[in-house]
Design a protein around this motif. Sequence first.
Motif, PDB file in Angstrom:
ATOM      1  N   ALA A  49      -0.636   4.221   3.950  1.00 28.96           N
ATOM      2  CA  ALA A  49      -1.572   3.846   4.422  1.00 28.96           C
ATOM      3  C   ALA A  49      -0.719   2.136   3.699  1.00 28.96           C
ATOM      4  N   ALA A  50      -0.960   0.646   4.060  1.00 31.17           N
ATOM      5  CA  ALA A  50      -1.179  -0.566   3.946  1.00 31.17           C
ATOM      6  C   ALA A  50      -1.922  -1.392   3.966  1.00 31.17           C
ATOM      7  N   TYR A  51      -1.855  -2.328   2.648  1.00 27.14           N
ATOM      8  CA  TYR A  51      -3.519  -3.428   2.713  1.00 27.14           C
ATOM      9  C   TYR A  51      -3.152  -4.428   3.353  1.00 27.14           C
ATOM     10  N   THR A  52      -3.684  -5.230   3.829  1.00 33.26           N
ATOM     11  CA  THR A  52      -3.303  -6.720   4.352  1.00 33.26           C
ATOM     12  C   THR A  52      -4.232  -7.492   3.959  1.00 33.26           C
ATOM     13  N   SER A  53      -4.283  -8.325   4.768  1.00 34.99           N
ATOM     14  CA  SER A  53      -6.479  -9.212   4.242  1.00 34.99           C
ATOM     15  C   SER A  53      -6.845  -8.817   4.835  1.00 34.99           C
ATOM     16  N   GLU A  54      -7.128  -8.281   5.694  1.00 38.23           N
ATOM     17  CA  GLU A  54      -8.028  -7.099   7.145  1.00 38.23           C
ATOM     18  C   GLU A  54      -8.435  -6.530   6.133  1.00 38.23           C
ATOM     19  N   GLY A  55      -7.535  -5.724   5.154  1.00 38.03           N
ATOM     20  CA  GLY A  55      -7.891  -4.644   4.008  1.00 38.03           C
ATOM     21  C   GLY A  55      -6.788  -3.496   4.808  1.00 38.03           C
ATOM     22  N   PHE A  56      -7.354  -2.132   4.735  1.00 34.30           N
ATOM     23  CA  PHE A  56      -6.635  -1.075   4.604  1.00 34.30           C
ATOM     24  C   PHE A  56      -6.566  -1.114   5.657  1.00 34.30           C
ATOM     25  N   GLY A  57      -4.990   0.169   5.788  1.00 36.14           N
ATOM     26  CA  GLY A  57      -4.288   0.314   7.682  1.00 36.14           C
ATOM     27  C   GLY A  57      -3.981   1.703   7.387  1.00 36.14           C
ATOM     28  N   ALA A  58      -4.636   2.844   8.265  1.00 40.29           N
ATOM     29  CA  ALA A  58      -3.119   3.706   8.201  1.00 40.29           C
ATOM     30  C   ALA A  58      -2.007   4.214   9.064  1.00 40.29           C
ATOM     31  N   TYR A  59      -1.063   4.582   8.595  1.00 39.95           N
ATOM     32  CA  TYR A  59      -0.226   4.809   9.641  1.00 39.95           C
ATOM     33  C   TYR A  59      -0.329   6.935  10.214  1.00 39.95           C
ATOM     34  N   VAL A  60       0.362   6.598  11.281  1.00 39.02           N
ATOM     35  CA  VAL A  60      -0.107   7.808  12.190  1.00 39.02           C
ATOM     36  C   VAL A  60       1.470   8.395  12.511  1.00 39.02           C
ATOM     37  N   ARG A  61       1.701   9.792  12.754  1.00 37.03           N
ATOM     38  CA  ARG A  61       3.206   9.783  13.615  1.00 37.03           C
ATOM     39  C   ARG A  61       3.308   9.590  14.833  1.00 37.03           C
ATOM     40  N   GLY A  62       4.668   9.114  14.608  1.00 36.29           N
ATOM     41  CA  GLY A  62       5.947   8.324  15.287  1.00 36.29           C
ATOM     42  C   GLY A  62       6.152   6.557  14.264  1.00 36.29           C
ATOM     43  N   ASP A  63       5.886   6.694  13.419  1.00 39.14           N
ATOM     44  CA  ASP A  63       5.559   5.402  12.335  1.00 39.14           C
ATOM     45  C   ASP A  63       6.897   6.111  11.834  1.00 39.14           C
ATOM     46  N   SER A  64       7.762   5.071  11.515  1.00 36.68           N
ATOM     47  CA  SER A  64       8.899   5.960  10.854  1.00 36.68           C
ATOM     48  C   SER A  64       8.515   6.677   9.123  1.00 36.68           C
ATOM     49  N   ARG A  65       7.905   5.431   8.975  1.00 36.88           N
ATOM     50  CA  ARG A  65       7.326   6.271   7.484  1.00 36.88           C
ATOM     51  C   ARG A  65       6.038   7.462   7.427  1.00 36.88           C
ATOM     52  N   VAL A  66       6.095   7.636   8.158  1.00 39.84           N
ATOM     53  CA  VAL A  66       5.228   9.111   8.743  1.00 39.84           C
ATOM     54  C   VAL A  66       6.446  10.424   8.689  1.00 39.84           C
TER      55      VAL A  66
END
Length: 330
Positions: free
Chosen positions: A210-227
């Motif tokens: 996950a990442a946290y920005t000024s908008e709040g949390f978000g999660a990464y899904v398959r196809g993203d380099s981190r996942v």
Amino acid sequence: MRSRPVLRGAALLAVAVLATSCGSDPADDGADAATSSGGSSGAFPVTVPTAFGEVTVEEEPARVVALGWSDAETALALGVQPVGASDWLGFGGEGVGPWAEGLYDEAPELIDTLEPSLEAIAALEPDLILDTRSAATQDRYDLLSQIAPTISQPEGVGPYQTTWQQQLELVGQALGKEDEAAQLEDDVEQRFADAAADHPEFEGTEVAVAAYTSEGFGAYVRGDSRVDFMEQLGFVNKPAIQELSGTNFFVPVSDEEVSLLDAPLTVVFPIFVEVSAITANPVWGTLPSVQQGHALVLEDQDLVSAFSSGTPLGIEYALDNAVPLFADAL
């Protein structure tokens, strides 16, 4: 510690998901800057299949402009120095991370990411444009291909979802460096296999990235380099998060849904905010993975960038420095 503008353009894209020169003549200046330090592995012309059709590169490129996320580092890893490049991770200077420092003889002209200046690109007189991991629109491709042969993402691959292997293959083909690209891919794959073998506890373990920005949390899904990085180590992206995937690599997670981020291993990093915006957030503290010590907040910005880069050089840096942290969190 303030987070450097990691994922620059892509972070802006993620937030959008949450809310919905050199003065000398470019023809003379570093004319050989984009040439290989060694011989080409394949004969030209070469034809590269892409999402927008086959692209033929008639001669070995001498002036390469690398616009897609990680295209510049991928070219550098193959011994080719772009004369222009986009700095997606906001490093400044040469536009690359510390793992790629010293690979340029001369710094490239830095080009904007989301809306690159066509005039600035044309002024560099490129004979090849790399755009293998970007917004992947027909308009972008059409405009760039009017300047020089442009290598876009593979067919069937969404915006920013070109894997590091696909990117390496495309760039290797376009530069006549297929043998070097194949060897580098084998080397990195072996590094993953060695790390996975050293940590059998990773195999089948669910992870939330996950990442946290000024908008709040978000999660990464398959196809993203981190996942993809985590899954190559044997982890499995949490199914409840993966089920939310659509055409984007990042899905918003509201405070009410933050339990989605609970997993045997939770990995999160800040974008454009202080680390304390995560660690001092009461919602973060409600996660069992946090309470049980199985949550990892990546604070080192070089490591976050390497983890996010999706390049062979960045991946190797992350394998050296992030894998021990994952093991400790488990």
